[in-house]
Write an enzyme that holds these catalytic residues in place. Structure first.
Site, PDB file in Angstrom:
ATOM      1  N   GLU A   1       1.658  -4.403  11.632  1.00  0.00           N
ATOM      2  CA  GLU A   1       1.146  -3.048  11.507  1.00  0.00           C
ATOM      3  C   GLU A   1       1.955  -2.096  12.379  1.00  0.00           C
ATOM      4  O   GLU A   1       2.163  -2.359  13.558  1.00  0.00           O
ATOM      5  CB  GLU A   1      -0.320  -2.988  11.947  1.00  0.00           C
ATOM      6  CG  GLU A   1      -1.244  -3.928  11.205  1.00  0.00           C
ATOM      7  CD  GLU A   1      -1.614  -3.425   9.836  1.00  0.00           C
ATOM      8  OE1 GLU A   1      -1.174  -2.302   9.487  1.00  0.00           O
ATOM      9  OE2 GLU A   1      -2.341  -4.124   9.120  1.00  0.00           O
TER      10      GLU A   1
ATOM     11  N   GLU B   1       1.282   3.819   2.965  1.00  0.00           N
ATOM     12  CA  GLU B   1       1.800   3.374   4.258  1.00  0.00           C
ATOM     13  C   GLU B   1       3.326   3.423   4.221  1.00  0.00           C
ATOM     14  O   GLU B   1       4.018   2.404   4.252  1.00  0.00           O
ATOM     15  CB  GLU B   1       1.276   1.974   4.561  1.00  0.00           C
ATOM     16  CG  GLU B   1      -0.244   1.945   4.698  1.00  0.00           C
ATOM     17  CD  GLU B   1      -0.824   0.540   4.719  1.00  0.00           C
ATOM     18  OE1 GLU B   1      -0.046  -0.426   4.744  1.00  0.00           O
ATOM     19  OE2 GLU B   1      -2.063   0.421   4.691  1.00  0.00           O
TER      20      GLU B   1
ATOM     21  N   HIS C   1       0.853  -1.192   0.000  1.00  0.00           N
ATOM     22  CA  HIS C   1       0.000   0.000   0.000  1.00  0.00           C
ATOM     23  C   HIS C   1       0.886   1.239   0.000  1.00  0.00           C
ATOM     24  O   HIS C   1       1.576   1.506   0.988  1.00  0.00           O
ATOM     25  CB  HIS C   1      -0.924   0.003   1.222  1.00  0.00           C
ATOM     26  CG  HIS C   1      -1.917  -1.106   1.222  1.00  0.00           C
ATOM     27  ND1 HIS C   1      -2.343  -1.736   2.368  1.00  0.00           N
ATOM     28  CD2 HIS C   1      -2.568  -1.720   0.205  1.00  0.00           C
ATOM     29  CE1 HIS C   1      -3.215  -2.677   2.057  1.00  0.00           C
ATOM     30  NE2 HIS C   1      -3.362  -2.682   0.741  1.00  0.00           N
TER      31      HIS C   1
ATOM     32  N   HIS D   1       3.066  -3.320   7.128  1.00  0.00           N
ATOM     33  CA  HIS D   1       2.003  -2.356   6.798  1.00  0.00           C
ATOM     34  C   HIS D   1       2.052  -1.180   7.775  1.00  0.00           C
ATOM     35  O   HIS D   1       2.762  -1.207   8.778  1.00  0.00           O
ATOM     36  CB  HIS D   1       0.629  -3.018   6.884  1.00  0.00           C
ATOM     37  CG  HIS D   1       0.287  -3.894   5.724  1.00  0.00           C
ATOM     38  ND1 HIS D   1      -0.614  -3.541   4.752  1.00  0.00           N
ATOM     39  CD2 HIS D   1       0.744  -5.125   5.376  1.00  0.00           C
ATOM     40  CE1 HIS D   1      -0.707  -4.506   3.858  1.00  0.00           C
ATOM     41  NE2 HIS D   1       0.109  -5.485   4.218  1.00  0.00           N
TER      42      HIS D   1
END
Length: 985
Positions: free
Chosen positions: A972, A793, A790, A887
């Site tokens: 994350e 990010e 992504h 991420h």
């Protein structure tokens, strides 16, 4: 007993008085007991019987309605029971016949309020004139009968929640009446003793404006200005905040919805996709949430000032409950002959190291095999070499068992032996957990590392030009090509300005950028001070919303001038105009349009992801032409997520070129009065691919610049471009010691945009070319890492940068890791998205982290070949010990992981699982558990191991389910900061 004594009024009255007293003392608990004992039904029957008397007994009616009003809220079916028993209209008729008898109509109104919570009852009562009746009771300011007024308003507000009743009120002009009543009470209630009555009027307005006709009537009655003025007068009194908040909610709801001032919601840039068969995947035109963010947009009506950032809760209908689908099935998915194409990326499995050599970067481009198969002229030689070594089929499983033993049982042994030539050291497993958070090196900055050490830097024509230090402002050269020389005493060996320019030249962008952002060229260092999470002042969101409402009320004060527009490149502003200048035409930049609203306020519109019509969140742009001592307000008005860490302390980042020239090249957190809220811009259903219109959200912040005519850059998070990655990889490769570190850089494939997707291999060189050492080298278990699927990010890339630098470092732990594992790393899965400033998608307009189940080799080449690498490892019985995809998370703080577990998935459902008795290796929790113990930023409480249906095509789930990697994770990292441990700020 009541039913048996219906002909004895005094006995009934005594019993009812006792019940009322008991409930008054015992509260809701005793009312609930009365309901469960059938008390509601008995009271309704008694009421029906008593109503047949002519005239009815007033005292009995008062007591019956009082008791029903008390127990009614505890009986969810009281409305239906009243309708079935035929008593629905009894309190309504009593009110009509006794308007002056306040003692009787007060409990009757309370019962009507309870009945009206049932929508069918509300419509039925409305047909019998209850709305008109309420407006006979409520009225202008009066100190008499205020209790009756309050109950009547509450009843009316409940009735008006019915669309039928709301339309009836609009048709009879009651919206204007309500506004008049509110203004009258506002003016006369100078001591604020009747705030509940004023709030009751607002609740009625709020109910009636739930329908389109009500909102139009509110606007026509000048309701926006009325509520705006009254709420501004209430701001000074904190106890009146409920009135201000409700007024604000009504005005926001009634603010006319506008379309974004764009020719189309689709991206300003377009990329022609390759022609694929009709059965192939089609670019998504709908909102698709990420693996990390369970935050699908909700059009909730109420957005309070102090919302908490609540934990995400799983919806049962999204949790996979089919055990057969949950069980890993280890399907290759592709013929073994086709998977042989990936053998070239694993030379470490066949290298005999008879001749020491330096492993340089070798560009290898994947070509799909022809239908008749692929021939490899070297395959027989490589197979012969591999067959000389012991089988590795069961090796990974033993390593997995060892990891659990070491981490969970805290074995005292330093080394664990798992087969011929394969020794995994205890400290290497602990080290593996430290690199997952990009920490333990104390010198590593929040962005990944410090970037400067002493050298002379020369700015070329591609950089920002025309910026001089303030001391030299008067001696500015007129030559546009003049270059600025800067001596810096702290420049890191991993950042090279000249090399960066070389990398930029080979980067292919859709807009064909010809400019380079100064921060990316020059690099940056961590700020020399701690940056705490910002505390938001009370009422800031309400203030910003009020200022937005002023645009409608005082339209003549709005400038509404376009100052930057990618859709109209001829848009120009006179040099003498007192406006800021904007630019985003550089790698990873994203800013589509800027509109000057007031003298120092600008609305900013972000560009959609290419070949998409949404995903607006990432921003990166340049601002110049500012003055000092002025607060400039920036409103990014087309964000899509329903909430953001900008509401909980996060700040945008700013890089000042003037500060960089003054030896402080830093990205710093800036901005005051920051908040994130739903605005009045709605998405067009046509432009959104047939979706029903949704509201956008605004990020607003105010910045006061420190230098006049500076050039500053703003970003959602620390930028990390594709060219930066290429530069870092080349520098790492050039600096490593080939006698100690096995470093290999391959090109996994070409992207849609023609850019290379790098594949990195890192491990330790064997101690010698002896059989035992080469055997240990080849038998090391794999750890597979990936990042930046992504583009928005960017912190995923900084964590990956820290991982790479740590693995290449001279740290004893890093050396231990290299000696114990082979690291296969894809540091950027979506180069095209990163280059072109996308937030979530690739050039296909799709979220690549939703393509792992069935990636298309033409549309999703990086995912197709990344999965192919893992399938190849599965085919040769060398499953990775760990797969982790890096991420960033926009809704939570700290660092945490998502994993996969059948049992934990079933525990979150209502399915009574005998299936939960199945045996499952708990090893999937080992790595997160260790991280929670040694990494201060890691939060075990935020981890989840639930498999959701909506995430079945993500890397984490597919690698676990299809490839068979038990420890398959999404890691994350917060975009905001930490609220625990030593990093809590």
């Amino acid at each position: 007993f009541l039913l048996q004594n219906t002909k004895d009024p005094q006995t009934i009255l005594n019993i009812l008085n006792i019940l009322i007293e008991v409930i008054s003392v015992g509260g809701g608990r005793r009312a609930s007991v009365l309901v469960t004992k059938g008390g509601t039904q008995i009271l309704l029957q008694l009421l029906l019987t008593a109503s047949k008397d002519s005239p009815p007994n007033e005292e009995l009616m008062v007591l019956l309605h009082t008791l029903l009003a008390k127990i009614g809220p505890k009986d969810k079916k009281i409305g239906m029971k009243a309708r079935i028993n035929g008593v629905l209209n009894i309190p309504l008729n009593l009110v009509k016949q006794n308007l002056q008898n306040h003692r009787l109509i007060l409990p009757c109104l309370q019962v009507l309020r309870v009945y009206s919570t049932n929508s069918v009852n509300a419509v039925s009562l409305g047909k019998n004139g209850v709305v008109e009746l309420m407006f006979k009771i409520i009225g202008p300011f009066s100190k008499k009968n205020t209790s009756l007024m309050k109950v009547a308003l509450d009843t009316l507000a409940a009735l008006l929640k019915s669309k039928t009743n709301a339309r009836r009120a609009v048709d009879r002009g009651y919206v204007q009446v309500l506004l008049t009543i509110y203004v009258d009470w506002h003016r006369h209630d100078s001591r604020h003793r009747y705030m509940l009555i004023r709030k009751g009027v607002l609740q009625c307005i709020k109910s009636v404006t739930n329908i389109k006709l009500g909102r139009k009537a509110f606007i026509d009655a000048n309701g926006m200005k009325i509520l705006y003025n009254t709420s501004q007068e209430c701001l000074a009194v904190r106890t009146l905040d409920p009135l201000v908040n409700t007024s604000s909610l009504i005005m926001r709801k009634c603010f006319p919805k506008n379309r974004l001032p764009l020719p189309t919601i689709k991206s300003a840039f377009h990329f022609q996709l390759p022609v694929i068969p009709a059965s192939g995947p089609v670019a998504q035109l709908y909102m698709d949430e990420s693996d990390d963010n369970d935050d699908a947009e909700t059009e909730s009506e109420i957005e309070t000032e102090n919302d908490d950032d609540k934990d995400q809760h799983f919806k049962n209908d999204d949790i996979e409950t089919d055990i057969n689908k949950l069980k890993p099935r280890q399907e290759l998915g592709r013929p073994i002959e086709e998977l042989k194409m990936y053998e070239q990326f694993f030379p470490e499995l066949s290298e005999n190291f008879q001749v020491k050599e330096e492993y340089n970067r070798r560009p290898v481009f994947l070509e799909l095999p022809k239908k008749d198969g692929m021939k490899d002229s070297s395959s027989h030689h490589q197979n012969d070499q591999r067959n000389m070594l012991p089988s590795c089929q069961c090796l990974s499983q033993e390593i997995v068992k060892g990891l659990d033993r070491i981490s969970l049982q805290n074995s005292a042994k330093n080394d664990q032996y798992y087969g011929p030539g394969c020794v995994v050291k205890k400290e290497s497993i602990a080290s593996l957990t430290t690199l997952a958070c990009g920490k333990p090196c104390e010198h590593v900055s929040p962005c990944g590392s410090s970037l400067f050490e002493g050298s002379s830097v020369q700015l070329g024509k591609l950089c920002c030009t025309g910026v001089d230090s303030e001391e030299e402002e008067d001696s500015r050269s007129s030559s546009s090509g003049e270059q600025v020389m800067l001596e810096v005493s702290d420049v890191s060996s991993v950042h090279d300005c000249d090399l960066y320019i070389e990398m930029v030249k080979s980067t292919k962008s859709i807009p064909e950028y010809s400019e380079v952002a100064y921060p990316d060229y020059f690099g940056h260092i961590p700020p020399p001070f701690k940056e705490p999470i910002l505390e938001r002042p009370y009422g800031v969101q309400r203030t910003k919303i009020s200022q937005d409402i002023e645009r409608l009320i005082y339209q003549n004060d709005i400038i509404d001038r376009v100052v930057y527009d990618l859709d109209n490149l001829s848009c120009s502003i006179p040099e003498e105009a007192d406006v800021l200048k904007f630019n985003s035409k550089f790698e990873s930049g994203n800013l589509r349009k800027v509109i000057q609203i007031r003298k120092n306020e600008y609305d900013l519109i972000l560009n959609s992801d290419i070949n998409s019509n949404h995903y607006h969140q990432w921003f990166y742009f340049e601002v110049s032409g500012m003055k000092t001592g002025i607060g400039y307000r920036f409103n990014i008005i087309n964000c899509e997520k329903s909430n953001s860490q900008f509401n909980y302390g996060m700040q945008p980042l700013m890089y000042s070129v003037q500060e960089a020239l003054n030896s402080q090249p830093c990205w710093t957190r800036v901005g005051t009065d920051i908040c994130y809220y739903k605005n009045h811009f709605s998405r067009s259903s046509i432009a959104a691919g047939g979706q029903k219109g949704k509201s956008y959200y605004t990020i607003t912040f105010t910045v006061t610049f420190q230098h006049k005519d500076d050039v500053c850059y703003f970003a959602y998070h620390y930028p990390y471009t594709y060219s930066t990655l290429k530069m870092h990889l080349q520098k790492l490769e050039s600096m490593h010691n080939p006698q100690q570190i096995y470093f290999r850089q391959d090109v996994l494939c070409k992207t849609l945009g023609g850019n290379s997707c790098p594949l990195i291999t890192i491990t330790a060189m064997p101690e010698s070319s002896y059989y035992e050492h080469v055997c240990q080298f080849r038998n090391r278990p794999y750890v597979f890492l990936s990042a930046r699927v992504h583009p928005g990010e960017t912190n995923a890339s900084w964590v990956m940068k820290g991982t790479l630098e740590y693995l290449m470092s001279n740290s004893p732990n890093a050396q231990c890791l290299r000696e114990s594992y082979i690291f296969k790393i894809i540091p950027m899965l979506n180069p095209d998205g990163v280059i072109n400033g996308n937030h979530r998608c690739s050039l296909s307009g799709e979220d690549l982290n939703r393509q792992w189940q069935n990636p298309n080799p033409d549309l999703h080449p990086t995912i197709y070949h990344a999965k192919g690498l893992l399938q190849y490892l599965a085919a040769i019985k060398r499953l990775p010990l760990v797969y982790c995809d890096y991420h960033g998370h926009s809704r939570k703080k700290n660092v945490f992981m998502y994993g996969c577990s059948i049992k934990e998935t079933m525990w979150h459902t209502s399915v009574n699982a005998a299936s939960c008795d199945l045996m499952e290796d708990p090893g999937y929790r080992a790595l997160p558990k260790i991280l929670s113990q040694i990494a201060p930023a890691f939060c075990m409480g935020s981890c989840s191991f639930v498999v959701e249906k909506s995430k079945e095509s993500t890397a984490r789930v597919v690698v676990w389910r299809e490839i068979g990697v038990q420890r398959s994770y999404t890691m994350e990292s917060t975009l905001c900061g930490c609220d625990q441990g030593k990093y809590k700020v």
